[in-house]
Design a protein around this motif. Structure first.
Motif, PDB file in Angstrom:
ATOM      1  N   ASP A 190      14.490   6.662 -10.351  1.00  0.00           N
ATOM      2  CA  ASP A 190      14.302   6.261  -9.025  1.00  0.00           C
ATOM      3  C   ASP A 190      14.389   7.600  -7.868  1.00  0.00           C
ATOM      4  O   ASP A 190      14.555   7.129  -6.846  1.00  0.00           O
ATOM      5  CB  ASP A 190      15.603   5.445  -8.615  1.00  0.00           C
ATOM      6  N   TYR A 191      13.977   8.698  -8.488  1.00  0.00           N
ATOM      7  CA  TYR A 191      13.826   9.609  -7.723  1.00  0.00           C
ATOM      8  C   TYR A 191      12.830   9.422  -6.311  1.00  0.00           C
ATOM      9  O   TYR A 191      13.284   9.681  -5.245  1.00  0.00           O
ATOM     10  CB  TYR A 191      13.316  11.212  -8.196  1.00  0.00           C
ATOM     11  N   HIS A 192      11.761   8.936  -6.587  1.00  0.00           N
ATOM     12  CA  HIS A 192      10.883   8.481  -5.435  1.00  0.00           C
ATOM     13  C   HIS A 192      11.665   7.289  -4.394  1.00  0.00           C
ATOM     14  O   HIS A 192      11.223   7.418  -3.342  1.00  0.00           O
ATOM     15  CB  HIS A 192       9.515   7.992  -6.004  1.00  0.00           C
ATOM     16  N   GLU A 193      12.289   6.517  -5.177  1.00  0.00           N
ATOM     17  CA  GLU A 193      13.102   5.620  -3.976  1.00  0.00           C
ATOM     18  C   GLU A 193      14.146   6.197  -3.293  1.00  0.00           C
ATOM     19  O   GLU A 193      14.098   5.916  -2.014  1.00  0.00           O
ATOM     20  CB  GLU A 193      13.487   4.600  -5.016  1.00  0.00           C
ATOM     21  N   LYS A 194      14.759   7.331  -3.689  1.00  0.00           N
ATOM     22  CA  LYS A 194      15.820   7.931  -3.023  1.00  0.00           C
ATOM     23  C   LYS A 194      15.234   8.476  -1.823  1.00  0.00           C
ATOM     24  O   LYS A 194      15.985   8.943  -0.737  1.00  0.00           O
ATOM     25  CB  LYS A 194      16.676   8.601  -3.861  1.00  0.00           C
ATOM     26  N   ILE A 195      14.110   9.226  -1.979  1.00  0.00           N
ATOM     27  CA  ILE A 195      13.438   9.914  -1.021  1.00  0.00           C
ATOM     28  C   ILE A 195      12.295   9.388  -0.096  1.00  0.00           C
ATOM     29  O   ILE A 195      11.868   9.844   0.724  1.00  0.00           O
ATOM     30  CB  ILE A 195      12.676  11.411  -1.477  1.00  0.00           C
ATOM     31  N   PHE A 196      12.100   8.184  -0.318  1.00  0.00           N
ATOM     32  CA  PHE A 196      11.184   7.090   0.005  1.00  0.00           C
ATOM     33  C   PHE A 196      11.119   7.248   1.778  1.00  0.00           C
ATOM     34  O   PHE A 196      10.353   7.640   2.393  1.00  0.00           O
ATOM     35  CB  PHE A 196      11.075   5.779  -0.275  1.00  0.00           C
ATOM     36  N   LEU A 217       0.783  -1.168  -0.083  1.00  0.00           N
ATOM     37  CA  LEU A 217       0.089  -0.045  -0.030  1.00  0.00           C
ATOM     38  C   LEU A 217       0.945   1.209   0.077  1.00  0.00           C
ATOM     39  O   LEU A 217       0.518   2.280  -0.663  1.00  0.00           O
ATOM     40  CB  LEU A 217      -0.780   0.090   1.246  1.00  0.00           C
ATOM     41  N   LEU A 218       1.984   0.956   0.714  1.00  0.00           N
ATOM     42  CA  LEU A 218       2.671   2.341   0.764  1.00  0.00           C
ATOM     43  C   LEU A 218       3.920   2.501  -0.122  1.00  0.00           C
ATOM     44  O   LEU A 218       4.609   3.622   0.048  1.00  0.00           O
ATOM     45  CB  LEU A 218       3.354   2.425   2.278  1.00  0.00           C
ATOM     46  N   HIS A 219       4.097   1.537  -0.878  1.00  0.00           N
ATOM     47  CA  HIS A 219       5.296   1.596  -1.677  1.00  0.00           C
ATOM     48  C   HIS A 219       5.617   2.783  -2.701  1.00  0.00           C
ATOM     49  O   HIS A 219       6.668   3.329  -3.137  1.00  0.00           O
ATOM     50  CB  HIS A 219       5.630   0.321  -2.402  1.00  0.00           C
ATOM     51  N   ASP A 220       4.469   3.481  -3.022  1.00  0.00           N
ATOM     52  CA  ASP A 220       4.471   4.621  -3.922  1.00  0.00           C
ATOM     53  C   ASP A 220       4.107   5.941  -3.037  1.00  0.00           C
ATOM     54  O   ASP A 220       4.119   6.903  -3.880  1.00  0.00           O
ATOM     55  CB  ASP A 220       3.552   4.329  -5.021  1.00  0.00           C
ATOM     56  N   VAL A 221       4.347   5.931  -1.913  1.00  0.00           N
ATOM     57  CA  VAL A 221       3.769   7.322  -1.406  1.00  0.00           C
ATOM     58  C   VAL A 221       4.765   8.412  -1.519  1.00  0.00           C
ATOM     59  O   VAL A 221       4.438   9.563  -1.125  1.00  0.00           O
ATOM     60  CB  VAL A 221       3.554   7.119   0.371  1.00  0.00           C
ATOM     61  N   SER A 222       6.153   8.123  -1.782  1.00  0.00           N
ATOM     62  CA  SER A 222       6.897   9.129  -2.215  1.00  0.00           C
ATOM     63  C   SER A 222       6.959   9.769  -3.389  1.00  0.00           C
ATOM     64  O   SER A 222       7.869  10.322  -3.927  1.00  0.00           O
ATOM     65  CB  SER A 222       8.303   8.615  -1.750  1.00  0.00           C
ATOM     66  N   HIS A 223       6.152   9.223  -4.312  1.00  0.00           N
ATOM     67  CA  HIS A 223       6.183   9.888  -5.630  1.00  0.00           C
ATOM     68  C   HIS A 223       5.565  11.073  -5.545  1.00  0.00           C
ATOM     69  O   HIS A 223       4.733  11.553  -4.952  1.00  0.00           O
ATOM     70  CB  HIS A 223       5.290   8.966  -6.653  1.00  0.00           C
ATOM     71  N   THR A 224       6.335  11.797  -6.705  1.00  0.00           N
ATOM     72  CA  THR A 224       5.954  13.397  -6.542  1.00  0.00           C
ATOM     73  C   THR A 224       4.883  13.772  -7.377  1.00  0.00           C
ATOM     74  O   THR A 224       4.240  12.605  -8.121  1.00  0.00           O
ATOM     75  CB  THR A 224       7.128  13.979  -7.115  1.00  0.00           C
ATOM     76  N   ALA A 225       4.319  14.605  -7.557  1.00  0.00           N
ATOM     77  CA  ALA A 225       3.515  15.234  -8.454  1.00  0.00           C
ATOM     78  C   ALA A 225       3.877  15.040  -9.783  1.00  0.00           C
ATOM     79  O   ALA A 225       5.231  15.084 -10.046  1.00  0.00           O
ATOM     80  CB  ALA A 225       3.268  16.911  -8.344  1.00  0.00           C
ATOM     81  N   PHE A 226       3.156  14.312 -10.710  1.00  0.00           N
ATOM     82  CA  PHE A 226       3.474  13.875 -12.080  1.00  0.00           C
ATOM     83  C   PHE A 226       4.437  12.707 -12.310  1.00  0.00           C
ATOM     84  O   PHE A 226       5.174  12.305 -13.053  1.00  0.00           O
ATOM     85  CB  PHE A 226       3.991  14.989 -12.970  1.00  0.00           C
ATOM     86  N   LEU A 253       6.869  19.955  -4.887  1.00  0.00           N
ATOM     87  CA  LEU A 253       6.574  18.533  -5.824  1.00  0.00           C
ATOM     88  C   LEU A 253       6.090  17.428  -4.899  1.00  0.00           C
ATOM     89  O   LEU A 253       5.465  16.465  -5.468  1.00  0.00           O
ATOM     90  CB  LEU A 253       7.881  18.133  -6.385  1.00  0.00           C
ATOM     91  N   MET A 254       6.090  17.350  -3.606  1.00  0.00           N
ATOM     92  CA  MET A 254       5.298  16.447  -2.797  1.00  0.00           C
ATOM     93  C   MET A 254       4.090  17.069  -2.419  1.00  0.00           C
ATOM     94  O   MET A 254       3.088  16.303  -1.883  1.00  0.00           O
ATOM     95  CB  MET A 254       6.021  16.256  -1.471  1.00  0.00           C
ATOM     96  N   LEU A 255       3.288  17.878  -3.391  1.00  0.00           N
ATOM     97  CA  LEU A 255       1.939  18.165  -3.276  1.00  0.00           C
ATOM     98  C   LEU A 255       1.321  17.222  -4.370  1.00  0.00           C
ATOM     99  O   LEU A 255       1.638  16.018  -4.351  1.00  0.00           O
ATOM    100  CB  LEU A 255       1.752  19.794  -3.596  1.00  0.00           C
ATOM    101  N   ASP A 256       0.367  17.674  -4.994  1.00  0.00           N
ATOM    102  CA  ASP A 256      -0.221  16.719  -6.258  1.00  0.00           C
ATOM    103  C   ASP A 256      -0.157  17.596  -7.429  1.00  0.00           C
ATOM    104  O   ASP A 256       0.340  18.537  -7.528  1.00  0.00           O
ATOM    105  CB  ASP A 256      -1.588  16.507  -5.590  1.00  0.00           C
TER     106      ASP A 256
END
Length: 323
Positions: free
Chosen positions: A97-103, A74-83, A231-234
């Motif tokens: 892998d930007y979202h993985e580095k900030i996860f 459920l949580l694996h993508d919570v760090s995806h930024t807008a777009f 970018l952590m908005l939507d």
């Protein structure tokens, strides 16, 4: 809580899953598009990170995964930024892998650890990498890979619910990996997977949308219209920041994203070049007494893999006809 999913059916969820679904980090994903900029140029390309995240959780559950693995799904993508992956282009992350580095940072600075602790669960469970249903290295199957393929293609009208159901009936988890029970089901998934990661990801219109939006965001960041933390908005919030800035350079780029854009692939006369990281799939198939990669059993899959490798390495050259 009853969760209804268009692919996997109805599920009753435990308290911690219900609370996590209603948390701000997960709810934000309702407004983050799975396909990045795609929804701005094609109204059918509009699946969200929320639908995918819930879907991965439900697929893990359907396959007998533990509560911890369902939470991780459920949580694996919570760090995806807008777009989503557009930001990889903005910051030149070729491995996407930007979202993985900030996860880890995103999760630790959210309400997620508190929710997990309230249910007597270790917040560190989110960062473990030993969830074999959820994640596997390519070319293996995993819940994440399966769900985004099926969910996107179902939303696009490429596959039917009956085809999804038939495929799921041939899937099982054994000896630490997801296997299929027939060569035919593996061939079907390989073909569908490449419709996703080659035909869709490398579609000239998709490459165009990513390129234009990435340039708009880069320009907005350079002019301090948008900050990296924004970018952590939507999607819509970041778009609004750019539009309301009234900056002509940024808005000129945004006006090039609409449903009437016309592009074509043309390596000899092109305006944009785009590529994605190489994604090759080779599902394991159980055939009586052994498990084998389907490419060793199917000439069709071997040919599909070769074609997908060539196209991925070649990339897409886009000629803009009308923007």
């Amino acid at each position: 809580m009853l969760m209804k999913d268009e692919l996997y059916g109805d599920f009753h969820l435990e308290g911690v899953l219900e609370e996590l679904i209603h948390s701000k980090p997960v709810q934000r994903l309702k407004h983050v598009h799975q396909g990045g900029a795609s929804y701005l140029v094609n109204e059918r390309w509009n699946t969200t990170r929320f639908g995918h995240s819930v879907g991965v959780m439900l697929l893990v559950r359907k396959m007998g995964g533990s509560l911890e693995e369902q939470i991780a799904g459920l949580l694996h993508d919570v760090s995806h930024t807008a777009f989503s992956h557009v930001v990889d282009l903005v910051f030149n992350h070729s491995e996407e892998d930007y979202h993985e580095k900030i996860f880890k940072n995103v999760v630790q600075h959210s309400e997620i650890p508190r929710i997990l602790e309230a249910h007597k669960l270790d917040p560190q469970l989110v960062f473990r990498n030993d969830y074999p249903i959820l994640e596997q290295p390519l070319p293996e199957l995993c819940a994440d890979r399966i769900d985004y393929t099926l969910r996107d293609l179902f939303a696009f009208g490429t596959i039917t619910k009956e085809e999804v159901d038939a495929f799921l009936e041939h899937m099982y988890f054994a000896e630490g990996r997801i296997c299929l029970t027939s060569v035919e089901s593996a061939e079907w998934f390989v073909e569908m997977y490449y419709k996703e990661v080659v035909d869709y990801f490398l579609d000239p219109l998709n490459i165009y949308a990513y390129d234009v939006l990435a340039k708009a965001i880069q320009t907005a960041i350079e002019k301090e219209i948008v900050k990296e933390q924004d970018l952590m908005l939507d999607d819509e919030t970041v778009l609004t920041l750019m539009v309301q800035s009234k900056d002509e350079e940024v808005n000129s780029l945004l006006r090039q994203l609409h449903f009437n854009v016309k592009v074509e692939e043309d390596s000899a006369d092109h305006h944009i070049f785009g590529a994605k990281k190489l994604r090759i799939i080779d599902p394991a198939v159980f055939t009586g007494d052994r498990v084998s990669p389907v490419s060793t059993l199917s000439d069709k899959v071997a040919a599909l893999n070769e074609k997908a490798t060539h196209k991925s390495k070649q990339g897409t050259y886009v000629k803009v006809i009308n923007a």
